[in-house]
Design a protein around this motif. Structure first.
Motif, PDB file in Angstrom:
ATOM      1  N   VAL A  86      16.081  28.373  23.646  1.00 16.69           N
ATOM      2  CA  VAL A  86      15.631  28.843  22.331  1.00 16.69           C
ATOM      3  C   VAL A  86      16.065  27.864  21.242  1.00 16.69           C
ATOM      4  O   VAL A  86      15.283  27.522  20.351  1.00 16.69           O
ATOM      5  CB  VAL A  86      16.161  30.273  22.048  1.00 16.69           C
ATOM      6  CG1 VAL A  86      15.994  30.652  20.587  1.00 16.69           C
ATOM      7  CG2 VAL A  86      15.475  31.279  22.954  1.00 16.69           C
ATOM      8  N   LEU A  87      17.301  27.392  21.313  1.00 15.46           N
ATOM      9  CA  LEU A  87      17.815  26.444  20.324  1.00 15.46           C
ATOM     10  C   LEU A  87      17.031  25.137  20.351  1.00 15.46           C
ATOM     11  O   LEU A  87      16.617  24.633  19.298  1.00 15.46           O
ATOM     12  CB  LEU A  87      19.301  26.181  20.568  1.00 15.46           C
ATOM     13  CG  LEU A  87      19.980  25.209  19.617  1.00 15.46           C
ATOM     14  CD1 LEU A  87      20.037  25.809  18.216  1.00 15.46           C
ATOM     15  CD2 LEU A  87      21.374  24.885  20.112  1.00 15.46           C
ATOM     16  N   LEU A  88      16.783  24.590  21.541  1.00 13.21           N
ATOM     17  CA  LEU A  88      16.030  23.339  21.649  1.00 13.21           C
ATOM     18  C   LEU A  88      14.581  23.520  21.189  1.00 13.21           C
ATOM     19  O   LEU A  88      14.020  22.634  20.537  1.00 13.21           O
ATOM     20  CB  LEU A  88      16.073  22.817  23.089  1.00 13.21           C
ATOM     21  CG  LEU A  88      17.436  22.325  23.575  1.00 13.21           C
ATOM     22  CD1 LEU A  88      17.361  21.932  25.041  1.00 13.21           C
ATOM     23  CD2 LEU A  88      17.937  21.176  22.725  1.00 13.21           C
ATOM     24  N   SER A  89      13.993  24.662  21.517  1.00 12.92           N
ATOM     25  CA  SER A  89      12.627  24.944  21.074  1.00 12.92           C
ATOM     26  C   SER A  89      12.544  25.030  19.551  1.00 12.92           C
ATOM     27  O   SER A  89      11.632  24.468  18.936  1.00 12.92           O
ATOM     28  CB  SER A  89      12.137  26.244  21.709  1.00 12.92           C
ATOM     29  OG  SER A  89      10.867  26.568  21.233  1.00 12.92           O
ATOM     30  N   ALA A  90      13.501  25.712  18.945  1.00 12.69           N
ATOM     31  CA  ALA A  90      13.519  25.831  17.480  1.00 12.69           C
ATOM     32  C   ALA A  90      13.702  24.471  16.828  1.00 12.69           C
ATOM     33  O   ALA A  90      13.049  24.152  15.828  1.00 12.69           O
ATOM     34  CB  ALA A  90      14.625  26.790  17.049  1.00 12.69           C
TER      35      ALA A  90
END
Length: 185
Positions: free
Chosen positions: A32-36
């Motif tokens: 989720v962090l990398l996608s954001a």
């Protein structure tokens, strides 16, 4: 550090299911962090590209910022291996690149105020270095202003140096397509 590793190993032995759940939660959090972060970067690139479509943004730039701006314009237009080299010691080659057809492009960028014009002397200096020093096959001087009419423009035409003034640059930035003369047509 060793103690922490031993505690983790002991926890995993005693609670294998909870360990798996915690690992899955951690992996999901990282995804989720990398996608954001990727979405934020894409949004920033899109916003920068939109700002770059308006030549008026160059009026408040420094010369180095104008060179970077023009480098982005080349990349967005299909030029490859774009290198912004400006600064002292560049010998007139602020930006180099490969044109879509593979020719070596050498560009001198001239960020001017709207009242100043690029004159014959700048064209003559660039003419002396573009091909002989930098190996340019396609040589261009780009300005966010205008060129003085007269000998410099005639010399550029005679030597095959492409002159891109504010109007041509504005059209290029807005449409994303370089002038035909930048493609050797």
């Amino acid at each position: 550090m060793v103690v922490a590793v031993l505690l983790i190993v002991d926890f995993v032995r005693r609670h294998p299911y909870w360990s798996a759940v915690l690992v899955l939660v951690a992996v999901a959090g990282v995804v989720v962090l990398l996608s954001a972060r990727a979405k934020q970067r894409a949004r920033q690139r899109a916003e920068q590209a939109e700002r770059d479509r308006v030549v008026a943004v160059t009026d408040t730039m420094t010369g180095a910022e104008f060179e970077q701006w023009f480098g982005r314009l080349l990349e967005a237009s299909g030029f490859r291996h774009v290198h912004v080299r400006g600064g002292s010691g560049d010998r007139g080659a602020d930006v180099t690149a490969l044109a879509p057809d593979g020719r070596r492009v050498v560009v001198q960028c001239k960020r001017q105020s709207l009242t100043n014009r690029v004159g014959s002397a700048a064209i003559q200096r660039f003419a002396g270095t573009c091909r002989e020093v930098h190996g340019g096959e396609l040589c261009a001087i780009v300005t966010n202003g205008l060129f003085t009419a007269g000998d410099g423009v005639r010399l550029a035409r005679q030597l095959g140096i492409v002159l891109i003034d504010r109007g041509a640059l504005e059209t290029w930035a807005w449409a994303g397509t370089p002038p035909p003369r930048m493609l050797g047509r």
